[in-house]
Design a protein around this motif. Structure first.
Motif, PDB file in Angstrom:
ATOM      1  N   VAL A   1       6.108  29.938 -27.855  1.00  0.00           N
ATOM      2  CA  VAL A   1       6.563  28.693 -28.479  1.00  0.00           C
ATOM      3  C   VAL A   1       8.074  28.639 -28.355  1.00  0.00           C
ATOM      4  O   VAL A   1       8.765  29.589 -28.744  1.00  0.00           O
TER       5      VAL A   1
ATOM      6  N   TRP B   1       1.890  20.761 -25.045  1.00  0.00           N
ATOM      7  CA  TRP B   1       1.077  21.969 -24.955  1.00  0.00           C
ATOM      8  C   TRP B   1       0.781  22.255 -23.486  1.00  0.00           C
ATOM      9  O   TRP B   1       0.009  21.547 -22.849  1.00  0.00           O
TER      10      TRP B   1
ATOM     11  N   VAL C   1       4.017  26.282 -25.777  1.00  0.00           N
ATOM     12  CA  VAL C   1       4.235  25.088 -26.581  1.00  0.00           C
ATOM     13  C   VAL C   1       5.731  24.786 -26.628  1.00  0.00           C
ATOM     14  O   VAL C   1       6.527  25.642 -27.046  1.00  0.00           O
TER      15      VAL C   1
ATOM     16  N   THR D   1       8.490  22.530 -28.363  1.00  0.00           N
ATOM     17  CA  THR D   1       8.606  21.782 -29.622  1.00  0.00           C
ATOM     18  C   THR D   1       9.970  21.108 -29.729  1.00  0.00           C
ATOM     19  O   THR D   1      10.929  21.509 -29.060  1.00  0.00           O
TER      20      THR D   1
ATOM     21  N   TYR E   1      -2.744  29.013 -31.849  1.00  0.00           N
ATOM     22  CA  TYR E   1      -2.508  28.088 -32.972  1.00  0.00           C
ATOM     23  C   TYR E   1      -3.372  26.831 -32.866  1.00  0.00           C
ATOM     24  O   TYR E   1      -3.030  25.778 -33.413  1.00  0.00           O
TER      25      TYR E   1
ATOM     26  N   ARG F   1      -3.025  23.339 -35.040  1.00  0.00           N
ATOM     27  CA  ARG F   1      -2.694  22.093 -34.331  1.00  0.00           C
ATOM     28  C   ARG F   1      -3.721  21.006 -34.617  1.00  0.00           C
ATOM     29  O   ARG F   1      -3.370  19.859 -34.918  1.00  0.00           O
TER      30      ARG F   1
ATOM     31  N   ALA G   1       7.218  29.274 -34.674  1.00  0.00           N
ATOM     32  CA  ALA G   1       6.032  28.665 -34.079  1.00  0.00           C
ATOM     33  C   ALA G   1       5.410  27.635 -35.019  1.00  0.00           C
ATOM     34  O   ALA G   1       5.113  26.504 -34.617  1.00  0.00           O
TER      35      ALA G   1
ATOM     36  N   ILE H   1       5.478  23.669 -34.205  1.00  0.00           N
ATOM     37  CA  ILE H   1       4.248  22.919 -33.930  1.00  0.00           C
ATOM     38  C   ILE H   1       4.102  21.771 -34.922  1.00  0.00           C
ATOM     39  O   ILE H   1       3.680  20.663 -34.554  1.00  0.00           O
TER      40      ILE H   1
ATOM     41  N   LEU I   1       6.353  19.111 -33.671  1.00  0.00           N
ATOM     42  CA  LEU I   1       5.813  18.501 -32.445  1.00  0.00           C
ATOM     43  C   LEU I   1       4.729  17.482 -32.764  1.00  0.00           C
ATOM     44  O   LEU I   1       4.758  16.345 -32.269  1.00  0.00           O
ATOM     45  N   GLU I   2       3.767  17.879 -33.578  1.00  0.00           N
ATOM     46  CA  GLU I   2       2.664  16.966 -33.878  1.00  0.00           C
ATOM     47  C   GLU I   2       3.129  15.776 -34.708  1.00  0.00           C
ATOM     48  O   GLU I   2       2.629  14.656 -34.539  1.00  0.00           O
TER      49      GLU I   2
END
Length: 718
Positions: free
Chosen positions: A79, A144, A161, A163, A456, A460, A505, A509, A512-513
């Motif tokens: 990540v 991803w 990943v 980010t 992950y 996610r 991480a 994440i 990112l989401e």
């Protein structure tokens, strides 16, 4: 189980624990350092899959920890932040040639080059093995991707990943202010509810607060799934699954197929609704089980209505998008209707949804699996409608969902995700000033190593589901993404230790989401934490949380200009009484009656009174309350308005207004440290006279309007 006192830990045990991110001591809320009991260390290490019961096991585990990375061609996951390079260690037999490349999310290929020479080999499992560093190139897009490596006939791949450095949605709020309601949705009912607030009520609450009062968001309690049928756990913070939603919140009449019920079936559903409607005016107690039982009966009737081709196609698309996760959740729901949580059938096959027991029942329960999948589709559709209503009402953010810390031991996630959870452990919090006996939340923690090994994925998928129709997410106890207080099952809340996670991480994440969903992230960063944590969250664009009663500097209330900008600031939280009750000292009386105080009640009341007096002085100094002795003295409502205006003097971009304060409610919604000793999460929304307050009443509620006016006019946006 009480952990037995043991001898002092060996240096090897301490080294092993620290190498796995397990704290061997911790600093309490009073600033004192405390050593972790040896028994706790051994049990926590055992839950991590690391034997540590004897000195020989400790030495063997230390050796194993040192060799484990050398046995892998690639690390379990990589990540990194966008725009930067990343060095990845690659391990291979001495003298080998390794090729590495990336397949990006969009299908493009990116080469990865070796940086420097191979290191001096070391013997691993009888073979000379060396290590080299491979450089992930800068400029990879967010997302991803997959990192591949080939060494002779040996191949490996892992998730890669990328980010955001800073969450863009948060950056856009700098210099801008929005206020929003904070509400416990189940307690907020309308004349059309079935005794419990629902998704349609959420849409109406957003519309009223946005269009009429100018709110920018509505923050609601976790809407996570609970048991598939009554009785259900009342706490929204102790769900069955954090990825899926609670069908209790479905408005039956808003399901399109409802319009096509046969007359006899419609009469049954209307009768069920009619029996539930009087509960909307019940001011003392919420009955989830009655509401849920009635809704499930009604929804089963609606489910039997044939869907139109377009609706059938959309349902199929939803199931395909949700994939195996939805199929496993729906299977668990169907099995739970057959077997209670303590039934021996659950232990027949320890592999959860992947075992033969599950496979056999997938076929037998296909119809019920389809029904529970359909319920999740309805939740998704009605949440989409609520978010659209919020933005149509002018809200800049809209619905902000709350993410609970964990799940039930006997719930869906604990069964379907058991491979990434730590056995024999529960999470909670050590003793602090407000909860002086500590807290046990009865939830299994993520296993940090296995979660990373899985790339992950479960984390996610959970975030994607919650953010699908949301303008934001509040992460309860976001400090748990850095470290969690693990307690061996059966031990007391104070007999645990902190276990650390890869926060780079987990936070990356999350960012990112959220960025992909266009959502803001609010971290509930209250409690005991290391000072750098808040700085790190701010650096990544994650909002913090400030509660007026907890913000102090040199033992006096923090001045408004000292509050954070990237923050949700409010007067109170759901774990405190509404402000009117807090001013009356209800929290002290309640904790004394429940035996939760760690010092004499007179001392507790004196400390509470001193804290409140200091806050009232701060209000008077800023002209928000008249001087002492002024007649008439300010009313409780005027004091509540002054406290909220104080928060509006801060630079915080987000201001939270508790709906209970807006209508004059006084009763505590939740008392930490209790389960059934107090009716947690079962208190309906009511006014100061004890009469139920419905959403229908809010447009003309003078108290609500006055509180909003105090914030918007007396402290305009920065």
């Amino acid at each position: 189980m009480e952990l037995e006192p043991t001898d002092l830990p060996s240096s090897a045990l301490l080294e092993l624990a620290r190498s796995l991110g397990v704290d061997t001591s911790f600093t309490g809320w009073d600033g004192a350092s405390r050593a972790v009991d040896v028994g706790t260390l051994r049990e926590v290490l055992g839950a991590l899959g690391v034997p540590a019961g004897t000195p020989a096991e400790v030495e063997a585990s230390l050796t194993e920890q040192g060799l484990a990375p050398w046995r892998r061609l690639l690390p379990p996951v990589v990540v990194l932040r966008e725009g930067g390079e990343a060095a990845v260690p690659v391990h291979a037999g001495a003298g080998s040639t390794v090729l590495a490349w990336i397949i990006a999310e969009d299908g493009t290929r990116h080469e990865v080059s070796q940086q420097g020479a191979w290191e001096q080999p070391r013997t691993v499992d009888g073979r000379p093995t060396s290590r080299a560093t491979f450089l992930i190139p800068a400029g990879l897009p967010l997302g991803w991707h997959t990192l591949h490596a080939q060494c002779g006939d040996r191949a490996a791949h892992c998730a890669l990943v990328v980010t955001p450095r800073v969450l863009e949605t948060t950056r856009k709020l700098a210099g801008h202010r929005d206020w929003g309601l904070m509400a416990q949705l189940y307690s907020v009912r309308s004349s059309r509810s079935w005794g419990i607030g629902d998704f349609a009520d959420l849409a109406d609450l957003a519309t009223i607060s946005g269009a009429q009062y100018g709110a920018g968001f509505v923050l609601v309690n976790p809407l996570h799934a609970s048991e598939p049928a009554p009785p259900v756990e009342p706490s929204p913070y102790l769900p069955s699954s954090r990825r899926f939603f609670h069908p209790l919140y479905i408005r039956v009449e808003d399901v399109p197929e409802y319009a096509y019920l046969e007359p006899a079936a419609r009469a049954v559903v209307e009768s069920l609704a009619g029996r539930q409607h009087p509960a909307n005016l019940e001011p003392d107690h919420l009955d989830r089980d009655s509401a849920y039982a009635a809704k499930l009966t009604a929804l089963e009737a609606v489910h039997r209505v044939r869907r139109s081709p377009a609706r059938a196609h959309r349902f199929e698309e939803f199931c395909a998008e949700q994939g195996q996760g939805l199929a496993d959740f729906a299977l668990w729901c169907a099995l739970s209707e057959l077997f209670p949580a303590d039934a021996p059938e659950w232990s027949i096959e320890p592999r959860g949804p992947r075992g033969p027991f599950a496979a056999e029942h997938r076929e037998q329960l296909a119809e019920r699996i389809e029904f529970h999948s359909w319920l999740q589709w309805l939740c998704d559709q009605q949440l989409e409608t609520a978010q659209r209503a919020a933005t149509d009402a002018g809200m800049a953010i809209g619905i902000v969902h709350d993410l609970a810390v964990g799940v039930q031991f006997t719930g869906s996630d604990a069964w379907t995700l058991q491979g990434v959870l730590a056995p024999g452990m529960t999470v909670g919090a050590p003793p602090d000033m407000f909860n002086q006996q500590g807290q046990n939340w009865s939830q299994p923690p993520w296993h940090p190593g296995r979660l990373a090994e899985s790339g992950y994925t479960a984390y996610r998928d959970m975030l994607r589901s919650i953010l699908h129709h949301a303008g934001g997410i509040r992460v309860d106890h976001i400090l748990g993404l850095f470290r969690l207080w693990w307690i061996p099952v059966g031990a007391g809340p104070g007999e645990g230790t902190y276990v650390h996670y890869d926060h780079e991480a987990l936070i990356g994440i999350l960012a990112l989401e959220a960025q992909r969903a266009g959502a803001v992230v609010i971290g509930e960063d209250l409690g005991v934490f290391e000072p750098w944590v808040r700085d790190y969250l701010a650096e990544r664009g994650i909002f913090g949380t400030s509660i007026l009663w907890f913000e102090r500097e040199n033992d006096v209330p923090l001045a408004p200009d000292r509050y954070r900008q990237a923050c949700l600031t409010s007067v109170n939280t759901h774990d405190l009484p509404p402000t009117a009750g807090y001013l009356a000292g209800d929290h002290v009386d309640l904790r004394e009656s429940l035996g939760l105080l760690g010092r004499p009640v007179d001392e507790e009341r004196a400390a509470d009174l001193a804290e409140q007096s200091a806050m009232l002085v701060a209000l008077r100094e800023r002209g928000l309350l008249p001087p002492v002795g002024t007649e008439p003295a300010p009313t409780v409502q005027e004091t509540v308005e002054a406290l909220y205006t104080y928060t509006a003097l801060t630079p915080s971009s987000l201001l939270g207004v508790a709906l209970v304060d807006a209508v004059g409610e006084r009763r505590t919604q939740n008392q930490p440290g209790t389960t059934n000793e107090y009716p947690n999460w079962r208190i309906p929304l009511a006014g100061p006279d004890g009469t139920a307050v419905l959403i229908d009443d809010l447009p003309a509620n003078a108290r609500f309007a006055a509180l909003v006016e105090a914030i918007r006019v007396r402290a305009p946006r920065p």
